[in-house]
Design an enzyme around this catalytic site. Structure first.
Site, PDB file in Angstrom:
ATOM      1  N   ARG A  41       0.181  12.081  -8.839  1.00 14.94           N
ATOM      2  CA  ARG A  41       0.755  10.770  -8.488  1.00 14.94           C
ATOM      3  C   ARG A  41       2.191  10.635  -8.979  1.00 14.94           C
ATOM      4  NH1 ARG A  41      -3.497   7.410  -6.701  1.00 14.94           N
ATOM      5  NH2 ARG A  41      -5.474   7.644  -7.764  1.00 14.94           N
ATOM      6  N   ASP A  55      -4.211   5.135   6.618  1.00 12.20           N
ATOM      7  CA  ASP A  55      -4.775   6.366   7.166  1.00 12.20           C
ATOM      8  C   ASP A  55      -5.730   5.949   8.295  1.00 12.20           C
ATOM      9  OD1 ASP A  55      -6.280   8.760   7.464  1.00 12.20           O
ATOM     10  OD2 ASP A  55      -5.830   9.372   5.438  1.00 12.20           O
ATOM     11  N   PHE A  71      -2.155  16.599   4.424  1.00 10.76           N
ATOM     12  CA  PHE A  71      -2.586  15.966   3.178  1.00 10.76           C
ATOM     13  C   PHE A  71      -1.406  15.854   2.228  1.00 10.76           C
ATOM     14  CE2 PHE A  71      -4.513  15.433  -0.953  1.00 10.76           C
ATOM     15  CZ  PHE A  71      -5.308  14.337  -0.666  1.00 10.76           C
ATOM     16  N   GLU A 117       0.833  -1.209   0.000  1.00 11.03           N
ATOM     17  CA  GLU A 117       0.000   0.000   0.000  1.00 11.03           C
ATOM     18  C   GLU A 117       0.866   1.258   0.000  1.00 11.03           C
ATOM     19  OE1 GLU A 117      -2.597   1.353  -0.550  1.00 11.03           O
ATOM     20  OE2 GLU A 117      -4.375   0.398   0.249  1.00 11.03           O
ATOM     21  N   ASP A 118       0.273   2.361  -0.390  1.00 11.64           N
ATOM     22  CA  ASP A 118       0.997   3.639  -0.305  1.00 11.64           C
ATOM     23  C   ASP A 118       0.825   4.270   1.067  1.00 11.64           C
ATOM     24  OD1 ASP A 118      -1.690   3.980  -0.895  1.00 11.64           O
ATOM     25  OD2 ASP A 118      -1.395   5.807  -2.047  1.00 11.64           O
TER      26      ASP A 118
HETATM   27  C1  PRP Z   1      -5.917   5.405  -0.317  1.00  8.20           C
HETATM   28  C2  PRP Z   1      -4.727   4.507  -0.069  1.00  8.20           C
HETATM   29  C3  PRP Z   1      -5.307   3.378   0.731  1.00  8.20           C
HETATM   30  C4  PRP Z   1      -6.413   4.047   1.493  1.00  8.20           C
HETATM   31  C5  PRP Z   1      -5.952   4.303   2.878  1.00  8.20           C
HETATM   32  O1  PRP Z   1      -6.600   4.923  -1.426  1.00  8.20           O
HETATM   33  O2  PRP Z   1      -4.162   4.052  -1.272  1.00  8.20           O
HETATM   34  O3  PRP Z   1      -5.823   2.368  -0.096  1.00  8.20           O
HETATM   35  O4  PRP Z   1      -6.712   5.298   0.857  1.00  8.20           O
HETATM   36  O5  PRP Z   1      -6.947   4.929   3.624  1.00  8.20           O
HETATM   37  P1  PRP Z   1      -7.606   4.277   4.898  1.00  8.20           P
HETATM   38  O6  PRP Z   1      -6.512   3.740   5.777  1.00  8.20           O
HETATM   39  O7  PRP Z   1      -8.320   5.457   5.518  1.00  8.20           O
HETATM   40  O8  PRP Z   1      -8.570   3.215   4.462  1.00  8.20           O
HETATM   41  P2  PRP Z   1      -7.651   5.764  -2.268  1.00  8.20           P
HETATM   42  O9  PRP Z   1      -9.038   5.301  -1.918  1.00  8.20           O
HETATM   43  O10 PRP Z   1      -7.368   7.220  -2.126  1.00  8.20           O
HETATM   44  O11 PRP Z   1      -7.380   5.264  -3.745  1.00  8.20           O
HETATM   45  P3  PRP Z   1      -6.045   5.367  -4.647  1.00  8.20           P
HETATM   46  O12 PRP Z   1      -5.047   4.392  -4.097  1.00  8.20           O
HETATM   47  O13 PRP Z   1      -6.511   4.976  -6.001  1.00  8.20           O
HETATM   48  O14 PRP Z   1      -5.548   6.786  -4.586  1.00  8.20           O
END
Ligand code: PRP
Length: 187
Positions: free
Chosen positions: A174, A112, A161, A108-109
């Site tokens: 990105r 949160d 952010f 994962e990136d």
């Molecule tokens: C982001 C990130 C995780 C998630 C984390 O994805 O890549 O998957 O949010 O948030 P959390 O811990 O609050 O669940 P996003 O839905 O923004 O999609 P993306 O990866 O396509 O940007």
């Protein structure tokens, strides 16, 4: 470094500063890869990239691994948009091959609220992998809504952010090489 972008709609997008630069990201990715190599020596692993945010980190991480690695890609959406995750998760694209009996690392990136990974881990565990761990380049522990801990964590960051190195705002930024702080203001 301050860059301002106006795309109309009354919101000014301002890249305030670099939080984690390219060189530090590279160094940390190598360290994470070494830790993974040590833990999985002599084993095969299936790395699951969670699209789209993890794509850049995933590509960097797998190329540092001197292990037998298989790639899988999943796409999930947390309902809602903007800068706040809603807590509900839906699988938009699943893995292409069964994961039963495999060593899985979810890549994962960012963690949160923890909702996405907590849900994903639960779903994948039901498929009876040999093992399952989570690797993330960024972690915002102060934002947790559910109790969740990554196994390999690149950087703990404050509640700001962030964009770049795979992370977006409204689909943009990105491709930035650094992780940067974005500020949204009224035009
Ligand atoms: C982001 C990130 C995780 C998630 C984390 O994805 O890549 O998957 O949010 O948030 P959390 O811990 O609050 O669940 P996003 O839905 O923004 O999609 P993306 O990866 O396509 O940007």
């Amino acid at each position: 470094m301050i860059k301002r972008y106006s795309f109309g709609g009354g919101i000014l997008e301002k890249i305030k500063r670099v939080l984690i630069g390219e060189a530090d990201l590279k160094r940390r990715v190598k360290e994470l890869a070494s830790a993974i190599e040590k833990d999985y020596k002599g084993e095969s692993i299936t790395m699951i990239c969670i699209l789209s945010g993890a794509s850049i980190f995933f590509a960097d991480l797998v190329r540092e691994l001197d292990l037998s690695v298989q790639f899988e890609f999943m796409s999930v959406s947390s309902y809602g948009s903007g800068t706040v995750s809603s807590g509900e998760v839906k699988i938009l694209k699943d893995v292409n091959h069964p994961v039963a009996g495999k060593n899985i690392i979810i890549v994962e990136d960012i963690i949160d609220s923890g909702c996405t990974l907590s849900y994903l881990k639960r779903i994948l565990l039901q498929r009876e992998p040999k093992s399952i761990r989570v690797c993330t380049i960024l972690d915002k522990p102060s934002r947790r809504k559910v109790d969740f801990k990554g196994d390999y964590v690149g950087f703990e960051i404050p509640d700001e952010f962030v964009i770049g190195y795979g992370l977006d705002y409204d689909g943009k930024y990105r491709n930035l090489k650094d992780v940067c702080v974005l500020e949204l203001t009224e035009e």
